[in-house]
Motif scaffolding. Structure first.
Motif, PDB file in Angstrom:
ATOM      1  N   CYS A   1       0.837  -1.196   0.000  1.00  0.00           N
ATOM      2  CA  CYS A   1       0.000   0.000   0.000  1.00  0.00           C
ATOM      3  C   CYS A   1       0.875   1.250   0.000  1.00  0.00           C
ATOM      4  CB  CYS A   1      -0.911   0.022   1.213  1.00  0.00           C
ATOM      5  SG  CYS A   1      -2.126  -1.315   1.225  1.00  0.00           S
TER       6      CYS A   1
ATOM      7  N   TRP B   1      -4.360  -1.066  -8.667  1.00  0.00           N
ATOM      8  CA  TRP B   1      -4.330  -0.399  -7.366  1.00  0.00           C
ATOM      9  C   TRP B   1      -5.757  -0.059  -6.989  1.00  0.00           C
ATOM     10  CZ3 TRP B   1       0.154   0.646  -4.609  1.00  0.00           C
ATOM     11  CH2 TRP B   1       1.354   0.386  -5.283  1.00  0.00           C
TER      12      TRP B   1
ATOM     13  N   CYS C   1      -3.795   0.302  -2.567  1.00  0.00           N
ATOM     14  CA  CYS C   1      -3.126  -0.987  -2.353  1.00  0.00           C
ATOM     15  C   CYS C   1      -3.188  -1.848  -3.605  1.00  0.00           C
ATOM     16  CB  CYS C   1      -3.790  -1.731  -1.199  1.00  0.00           C
ATOM     17  SG  CYS C   1      -3.754  -0.811   0.358  1.00  0.00           S
TER      18      CYS C   1
END
Length: 64
Positions: free
Chosen positions: A2, A38, A46
């Motif tokens: 992350c 992501w 993350c």
């Protein structure tokens, strides 16, 4: 893995824009072997791309 929004957007600014697709809750980076996705998780973004790549490399090692 992350990253904060600021860190992710700095990273993305280094990439060619044609490799990056952005929506409010998802960013897709088109890489040579496979896409890295992501996802927004609160204040961070993350991805599981590193874990996926590691699993693939381990599996390929088992075939040797």
């Amino acid at each position: 893995m992350c990253l904060t929004s600021q860190a992710l957007f700095f990273f993305l600014s280094l990439l060619p824009q044609e490799r990056v697709d952005v929506s409010p809750d998802r960013i897709t980076v088109r890489a040579e072997l496979r896409d890295a996705i992501w996802l927004a998780k609160g204040e961070e973004w993350c991805t599981t791309a590193p874990q996926i790549d590691a699993a693939i490399r381990l599996k390929q090692g088992e075939a040797l």
